[in-house]
Design an enzyme around this catalytic site. Structure first.
Site, PDB file in Angstrom:
ATOM      1  N   GLU A 152      -7.482   5.495  21.773  1.00 62.60           N
ATOM      2  CA  GLU A 152      -6.494   5.831  22.807  1.00 62.60           C
ATOM      3  C   GLU A 152      -7.157   6.453  24.042  1.00 62.60           C
ATOM      4  OE1 GLU A 152      -2.423   6.456  20.178  1.00 62.60           O
ATOM      5  OE2 GLU A 152      -3.514   8.233  20.850  1.00 62.60           O
ATOM      6  N   GLU A 310      -1.275   0.847  15.657  1.00 62.18           N
ATOM      7  CA  GLU A 310      -0.574   2.003  15.089  1.00 62.18           C
ATOM      8  C   GLU A 310       0.917   1.889  15.376  1.00 62.18           C
ATOM      9  OE1 GLU A 310      -1.931   5.831  16.343  1.00 62.18           O
ATOM     10  OE2 GLU A 310      -4.065   5.353  16.103  1.00 62.18           O
TER      11      GLU A 310
END
Length: 715
Positions: A152, A310
């Site tokens: 991320e 995710e």
């Protein structure tokens, strides 16, 4: 641009797995639970830097070796992370310059994540070294299916390393100070630079800053946003290069975050072998937003399938309020991802963490490790469905005839610019357009402004504030061959340097659109001005925030303001272009000079789509999503019920329900419970053109009142 997809026999299913946090006796329990859930893929080691490298000159892969062996013994595949998603304490302590400096000029100490300066030579050296060590050790492992670099990526740094790197980046971009001064319009406020060393980072300590989200020199800030995105990309490339020294073929990715402002994912796309992202919607009614973001991620690799790296099975842990996913929503949203091109659906996380900030973040297994909970049963049921589906849609693409342009430069430039309206947010404007395309049942691609547009009948370019490269010419080509272009307010205002075009707005788009913007009125939220769409359906939708006063110069007026001193002035226009030289019918260029309400935007969007026969079969059924994936001539339709109530609709074509095996005839009633899903392998339709359906939009739709009539399979 490369796009590698690892071979598989089904949609990959699993999640982020951290057995290093648990005693070894728990590992066997996890394996049994993963078997019950039909999970075949785990991501390992995302935050294991301190574990794998406890000191600068010490590496220890012993525990990870055990984990990899255990996972391999259970027959599962591995996505191996490079473990560089957060700094280890020893690194931040020994080399404090790796810690980021924030916008206020404060150097941080160790903590959190997104905490490394992307320009730090020490960070870049050590992160690449760890990635290389991992690749050297695990390349060729039979279960390895992908590399996961970092985690991320995001944030920004304003330290001395970044300032020095920014100057180098500027010299590479502009070559000379004269060109830099021209791009930044530095004669304004006596900011002309005479030496590269005079350039400073645009933070809260510099004269560039004039308050949150706006700056005195938009060119400087825009370039720093570009630089920051590319600095993080350089760190990613360091690690990928280190991996490639030992593993030349296993796909490399990192997990993006959808419509994420700090990073221009289009500039990253060519460096990823496959796109992946983390899907954490802000609420339970964001299905249209998720569809947009799936399409954006798929568009990064020219329509190739992507991975959901995710999602949460139950709840997040990072918001003020963290609601549970309602029954059926996990299944629905997972199938929506597959419908839009996902070839993997993975979770964060397999087992709930015992402590720290995400100990209450949802997981496949809770703290007690139970497999008899509602959430686990839903996870397992979805796993069984994905296993039944097998490889039926792997590698399949979306047969899109509509393109939606998404541009980080326009996002950044519009939102840092004074004199517009700070209540307008670029992602919301894009969502307003996409939502109506989505509800109309359109298969579409979300692409960069420099993408090839030759295969699309309709191109939608909301808030195309920055006009760069040859995008204006390519939009004209769409119309010249009979296609349609739709754009709107604030478009065609500035060049790539954010300097205004010295011509009438919308600048390079004026000839295409046949319209001139004379003035622009901005008003706060709640101030509306209805627009009379007499050239369309005669409705009077509200408009707000931005009211451009248009002058038609070749376009026809289809909507006019009804209030204020500009009542009667054009608000929505359409220019019909003449037939092209090759005999094809000329196309249309639409301009919407205001922020229309959803019903008004729907009217305009459907008028554009109807000309090309692109309205889907369930466009008049609110929140019933229809999407298509196609491979080797085989079409698979996905019907997804986001309405929260049971629905009955006629099958738009004959085929086989891949989840039940049932035969479906065209026109046959299909019953979908709340959050219901149908995956239909369509029968071949000789003579049918793209977008045509055996049963059109005129079919009857019934809201089923008693959910108890639905079978458990349909639910």
């Amino acid at each position: 641009m490369t796009s590698a997809q690892p071979s598989a026999s089904q949609i990959r299913y699993g999640g982020d797995y951290n057995p290093e946090q648990w005693p070894r006796e728990v590992w066997d329990e996890d394996a049994r639970a993963l078997d019950l859930a039909a999970m075949d893929t785990v991501t390992l080691g995302v935050f294991d830097w301190a574990l794998l490298q406890p000191a600068e000159d010490v590496y220890d892969f012993g525990l990870l070796d055990e984990i990899v062996a255990h996972v391999g013994a259970t027959g599962r595949h591995v996505v191996m992370a490079t473990a560089t998603g957060a700094l280890p304490p020893w690194l931040a302590h020994a080399h404090p310059e790796v810690n980021r400096t924030d916008f206020e000029g404060r150097r941080h100490v160790y903590g959190q994540r997104h905490n490394a300066c992307p320009s730090s030579p020490v960070f870049r050296r050590l992160s690449a070294a760890l990635a290389g060590r991992l690749a050297e050790r695990y390349a060729g492992h039979p279960g390895l299916v992908a590399w996961h670099v970092g985690n991320e990526y995001g944030g920004a740094c304003y330290c001395g390393h970044c300032e020095a790197a920014f100057r180098v980046w500027l010299q590479q971009r502009y070559t000379t100070l004269d060109r830099l001064n021209e791009a930044w319009n530095t004669t304004f406020w006596s900011h002309t630079y005479t030496d590269w060393e005079q350039v400073v980072v645009p933070n809260a300590l510099s004269e560039h800053w004039r308050g949150p989200n706006h700056t005195a020199f938009q060119g400087t800030t825009l370039d720093y946003l570009r630089f920051t995105s590319e600095a993080m990309l350089a760190s990613f490339v360091d690690e990928k290069t280190a991996i490639r020294q030992h593993d030349p073929s296993t796909p490399v990715t990192t997990n993006f975050m959808g419509m994420y402002r700090p990073i221009d994912y289009h500039r990253w796309a060519e460096h990823l072998d496959l796109a992946s992202w983390d899907n954490y919607p802000p609420d339970d009614v964001s299905h249209a937003r998720m569809a947009l973001t799936h399409d954006l991620m798929r568009g990064l690799k020219q329509g190739a399938p992507f991975w959901v790296m995710e999602q949460t099975p139950t709840t997040t842990a990072s918001r003020d309020v963290n609601p549970l996913k309602r029954p059926g929503v996990l299944r629905l949203w997972s199938w929506q991802a597959v419908a839009h091109g996902a070839d993997a659906v993975l979770y964060f996380q397999v087992r709930q963490s015992r402590g720290a900030c995400e100990k209450y973040h949802g997981a496949v297994l809770d703290h007690a490790g139970r497999t008899d909970t509602r959430s686990f049963r839903e996870v397992a049921a979805l796993g069984a469905e994905l296993r039944r589906l097998g490889d039926a849609v792997l590698g399949a693409r979306t047969p899109a005839r509509v393109a939606l342009l998404f541009d980080w430069d326009s996002w950044w430039a519009a939102e840092i610019t004074d004199g517009l309206n700070r209540h307008v947010r670029y992602p919301q404007v894009v969502m307003d357009h996409h939502r109506e395309l989505w509800q109309a049942g359109v298969d579409l691609d979300v692409v960069a402004v420099d993408a090839d547009l030759s295969g699309y009948d309709v191109v939608v370019a909301p808030l195309l504030h920055v006009v760069k490269g040859d995008v204006a010419d390519r939009l004209e080509q769409v119309v010249a061959r009979g296609g349609s272009v739709l754009t709107g307010f604030w478009s065609g205002r500035v060049d790539e340097d954010t300097n205004a075009f010295l011509t009438d707005v919308p600048g390079p788009l004026a000839g295409l659109l046949g319209v001139r913007v004379e003035e622009t009125d901005s008003q706060p939220p709640g101030v509306t001005n209805p627009v009379a769409l007499d050239g369309l359906d005669g409705s009077r939708p509200d408009a707000e925030l931005v009211f451009e006063l248009l002058v038609e110069e070749g376009a026809e007026v289809v909507g006019r303001y009804t209030e204020d001193f500009y009542a009667g002035r054009p608000a929505v226009t359409r220019r019909r272009h003449p037939d092209s030289s090759d005999g094809l019918s000329g196309g249309e260029a639409w301009y919407v000079g205001t922020a229309l309400s959803p019903d008004g935007m729907a009217t305009v969007v459907r008028a554009v789509l109807e000309r090309h026969g692109l309205i889907g079969p369930y466009a008049d059924v609110p929140d019933l999503e229809h999407a298509v994936r196609e491979r080797d001539g085989e079409r698979t339709s996905f019907l997804l019920n986001h309405s929260g109530r049971p629905l009955e609709v006629p099958a738009h074509t004959g085929g086989t329900d891949l989840l039940t095996g049932d035969r479906v005839e065209a026109g046959q009633p299909l019953r979908l419970g709340p959050a219901g899903v149908v995956v239909l392998r369509e029968d071949p339709r000789p003579g049918s053109g793209p977008g045509e359906d055996a049963v059109g939009r005129g079919g009857t739709v019934t809201v089923v009142g008693d959910d108890t009539m639905l079978s458990e399979e349909t639910r």
